[in-house]
Scaffold this motif. Structure first.
Motif, PDB file in Angstrom:
ATOM      1  N   ARG A 113       0.703  -1.131   0.090  1.00 25.96           N
ATOM      2  CA  ARG A 113       0.125  -0.209   0.160  1.00 25.96           C
ATOM      3  C   ARG A 113       0.836   1.320   0.071  1.00 25.96           C
ATOM      4  NH1 ARG A 113      -3.098  -3.117   3.401  1.00 25.96           N
ATOM      5  NH2 ARG A 113      -2.591  -2.130   5.342  1.00 25.96           N
ATOM      6  N   LYS A 114       1.924   1.250   0.378  1.00 25.54           N
ATOM      7  CA  LYS A 114       3.021   2.184   0.679  1.00 25.54           C
ATOM      8  C   LYS A 114       3.750   2.820  -0.937  1.00 25.54           C
ATOM      9  CE  LYS A 114       3.900   2.416   5.340  1.00 25.54           C
ATOM     10  NZ  LYS A 114       4.813   1.992   6.670  1.00 25.54           N
ATOM     11  N   ILE A 115       3.456   1.529  -1.786  1.00 26.02           N
ATOM     12  CA  ILE A 115       4.226   1.695  -3.063  1.00 26.02           C
ATOM     13  C   ILE A 115       4.137   3.311  -3.652  1.00 26.02           C
ATOM     14  CG2 ILE A 115       4.717   0.867  -5.523  1.00 26.02           C
ATOM     15  CD1 ILE A 115       4.107  -2.032  -4.247  1.00 26.02           C
ATOM     16  N   ILE A 158       3.464  -1.369  -9.509  1.00 30.04           N
ATOM     17  CA  ILE A 158       2.301  -0.570  -9.474  1.00 30.04           C
ATOM     18  C   ILE A 158       1.632  -0.715  -8.081  1.00 30.04           C
ATOM     19  CG2 ILE A 158       1.626  -0.268 -11.891  1.00 30.04           C
ATOM     20  CD1 ILE A 158      -0.389  -2.489 -11.325  1.00 30.04           C
ATOM     21  N   ASN A 159       1.069   0.281  -7.397  1.00 27.06           N
ATOM     22  CA  ASN A 159       0.442  -0.080  -6.156  1.00 27.06           C
ATOM     23  C   ASN A 159      -0.655  -0.678  -6.380  1.00 27.06           C
ATOM     24  OD1 ASN A 159      -1.059   0.411  -3.748  1.00 27.06           O
ATOM     25  ND2 ASN A 159       0.220   2.259  -3.349  1.00 27.06           N
ATOM     26  N   PRO A 160      -0.719  -1.819  -5.867  1.00 18.72           N
ATOM     27  CA  PRO A 160      -1.972  -2.743  -6.323  1.00 18.72           C
ATOM     28  C   PRO A 160      -3.306  -2.239  -5.680  1.00 18.72           C
ATOM     29  CG  PRO A 160      -0.875  -3.817  -4.380  1.00 18.72           C
ATOM     30  CD  PRO A 160       0.193  -2.451  -4.912  1.00 18.72           C
ATOM     31  N   LEU A 161      -3.038  -1.293  -5.069  1.00 21.88           N
ATOM     32  CA  LEU A 161      -4.698  -0.730  -4.642  1.00 21.88           C
ATOM     33  C   LEU A 161      -5.319  -0.117  -5.700  1.00 21.88           C
ATOM     34  CD1 LEU A 161      -3.633   1.575  -1.371  1.00 21.88           C
ATOM     35  CD2 LEU A 161      -5.013  -0.656  -1.455  1.00 21.88           C
ATOM     36  N   ILE A 162      -4.530   0.233  -6.876  1.00 18.10           N
ATOM     37  CA  ILE A 162      -5.361   0.937  -7.961  1.00 18.10           C
ATOM     38  C   ILE A 162      -6.192  -0.257  -8.715  1.00 18.10           C
ATOM     39  CG2 ILE A 162      -3.451   2.706  -8.101  1.00 18.10           C
ATOM     40  CD1 ILE A 162      -2.585   1.427 -10.894  1.00 18.10           C
ATOM     41  N   SER A 200      -3.174   6.852   0.733  1.00 21.17           N
ATOM     42  CA  SER A 200      -2.324   8.108   1.236  1.00 21.17           C
ATOM     43  C   SER A 200      -2.724   8.080   2.664  1.00 21.17           C
ATOM     44  CB  SER A 200      -3.293   9.515   0.962  1.00 21.17           C
ATOM     45  OG  SER A 200      -4.647   9.535   1.304  1.00 21.17           O
ATOM     46  N   GLU A 201      -3.525   7.080   3.216  1.00 18.75           N
ATOM     47  CA  GLU A 201      -3.383   6.842   4.655  1.00 18.75           C
ATOM     48  C   GLU A 201      -2.043   5.886   5.065  1.00 18.75           C
ATOM     49  OE1 GLU A 201      -8.219   6.458   5.704  1.00 18.75           O
ATOM     50  OE2 GLU A 201      -7.191   4.588   5.666  1.00 18.75           O
ATOM     51  N   ALA A 202      -1.963   4.852   3.898  1.00 22.31           N
ATOM     52  CA  ALA A 202      -0.503   4.363   4.239  1.00 22.31           C
ATOM     53  C   ALA A 202       0.677   4.974   4.156  1.00 22.31           C
ATOM     54  CB  ALA A 202      -0.544   3.051   3.159  1.00 22.31           C
ATOM     55  N   ASN A 203       0.633   5.913   3.219  1.00 20.68           N
ATOM     56  CA  ASN A 203       1.813   6.782   2.864  1.00 20.68           C
ATOM     57  C   ASN A 203       1.428   8.124   2.566  1.00 20.68           C
ATOM     58  OD1 ASN A 203       4.037   7.783   1.907  1.00 20.68           O
ATOM     59  ND2 ASN A 203       4.738   6.138   0.661  1.00 20.68           N
ATOM     60  N   ARG A 204       1.830   9.079   3.336  1.00 20.49           N
ATOM     61  CA  ARG A 204       1.212  10.304   2.942  1.00 20.49           C
ATOM     62  C   ARG A 204       2.016  10.993   1.819  1.00 20.49           C
ATOM     63  NH1 ARG A 204       2.709  13.745   8.027  1.00 20.49           N
ATOM     64  NH2 ARG A 204       2.230  15.535   6.636  1.00 20.49           N
TER      65      ARG A 204
END
Lengths: 61, 372
Positions: B191-193, B313-317, B337-341
């Motif tokens: 999630r931080k990627i 890629i950030n897997p969240l997408i 953004s909660e995982a990485n500002r």
């Protein structure tokens, strides 16, 4: 009575079909954007190339 | 005097009221509350709710074939496939395919999310629905209201009200349904990627995309033509920049007008006799299942792609591969953004989000081809 062969056909062809269409669209999008990038960068370099100085009839700048 | 009063009562709808009508009023009031107070998809839920209310007032005959006012809207607008494609015209005039063109790999995420739809198709059959009904329920997982309405009106019109309300309700509930799935299926590290900035997309590329897409998709899946042609024409209007009036008309006036008729007609299909049966409860349950599985399959597809990609890629997408535009993308951005500002995923998520719109239409068209 459920026609299970039809169910599996719809299931399989659906998943494969969606992936195939999207993959082809991805390839075509990448290809077209690269071609357009090339054309645009060539046009840009043509515009910014040093133009020969404008001279009058006597060859003066 | 008493005779006149008696006559008035007898000829009124009051004597024909049933318990079912009263329950449907209650359903309508709940939807009106959700639309106004909670602002859950109010543009659609409010006309749907009002449609439910008026069609469940006895002796109004608003949905009587060949006579009722709303029946004409329903018959010419939905049964004849006019309204959903017009909604897509407006959608196309509003969508920006730029993030998708900048990162075409995200088209595969749009496809990944459709796997959930076919899993639900399978599940619905196990629950006793026939193939055409199962397909209409499965498409809810695409989180695309007009496509759900388009497919259901063709395959299982008796389920139209339930599938449409289910689709719009779950679209509104994206911020509640998706985050737990995102957190469950991704690690904190994933999630931080941080993804690199998207490359700029030129105007010519944006103009070419709807033309290439329309030709490709309609040549491969002709059944998608009514929706894809309108979507891409609307987008071409927007990107060409030379028909501002048509773009505005498509995305504002026309969109608003057809939304009224769409909502009212869909709501009016929900009479007590068609809506109050155990099948409808299953539809809501399976709709939620479809939505959850589609979110999960999008996330898993992104993780799978990361096995082969150099720039991860950030897997969240992947979760934005369902086509609830732009709520799903916003939701991805928030969780990221909660995982990485430092994470700014909104534009990255818009790519799979608009790819999801295309993917859902393709999936619906393939279902229609196989079962129509």
């Amino acid at each position: 009575m459920t026609d299970w062969s039809k169910v599996f056909e719809v299931f399989g062809s659906g998943i494969v079909g969606v992936y195939l269409v999207m993959l082809l669209l991805q390839i075509l999008t990448q290809l077209s954007t690269r071609i357009i990038d090339m054309i645009e960068s060539r046009n840009q370099s043509g515009d910014t190339a040093v133009k020969p100085p404008v001279t009058d009839d006597k060859g003066k700048v | 005097m008493i005779a006149i009063f008696k006559e008035l009562i007898v000829s009124s709808g009051l004597v024909s009221l049933t318990g079912g009508n009263l329950i449907m009023w209650l359903v309508s009031f709940v939807l009106i509350y959700l639309a106004i107070k909670k602002q859950y998809e109010p543009l659609l839920l409010l006309p749907i709710a009002f449609g439910i209310l008026v069609v469940n007032l006895p002796l109004t005959f608003l949905m009587e074939p060949e006579h009722g006012l709303i029946w004409f809207f329903y018959h010419y607008g939905i049964e004849n496939d006019i309204i959903p494609p017009l909604i897509f015209l407006g959608l196309g005039a509003m969508i920006d395919f730029g993030p998708l063109i900048a990162n075409p790999k995200t088209l595969l995420l749009g496809a990944g999310a459709q796997v959930g739809l076919y899993v639900t198709f399978f599940a619905a059959i196990l629950f006793g629905f026939d193939l055409r009904e199962a397909a209409s329920i499965a498409i809810i997982g695409g989180a695309d209201g007009p496509t759900t309405i388009y497919l259901t009106s063709k395959l299982a019109p008796q389920l139209l009200g339930a599938t449409a309300v289910s689709a719009y309700a779950y679209m509104a509930l994206v911020p509640i349904i998706q985050p737990p799935m995102m957190k469950l299926l991704t690690t904190d590290h994933e999630r931080k990627i941080v993804m690199s900035k998207l490359r700029p997309v030129s105007r010519l590329q944006k103009i070419c995309f709807p033309i290439i897409s329309a030709m490709t998709i309609m040549l491969l899946v002709p059944a998608s033509a009514p929706l894809i042609s309108m979507l891409m024409m609307g987008n071409l209007f927007k990107e060409s920049g030379v028909v501002e009036r048509l773009t505005k008309a498509s995305s504002n006036e026309l969109m608003n007008i057809v939304t009224i008729f769409l909502g009212l007609s869909v709501g009016a299909t929900m009479t007590a006799t068609t809506f109050l049966n155990p099948k409808v409860l299953f539809i809501f349950f399976l709709g939620l299942f479809a939505f959850i599985i589609s979110t999960a399959s999008g996330l898993l597809m992104a993780k799978f792609m990361n096995l082969f990609l150099k720039d991860k890629i950030n897997p969240l997408i992947g979760a934005a591969g369902v086509s609830a535009v732009p709520m799903a993308a916003r939701c991805v951005h928030k969780v990221g953004s909660e995982a990485n500002r430092r994470n700014y995923l909104l534009m990255h998520a818009m790519g799979p989000n608009v790819a999801g719109v295309i993917g859902t239409v393709v999936a619906a068209a393939i279902l229609l081809k196989n079962l129509g």
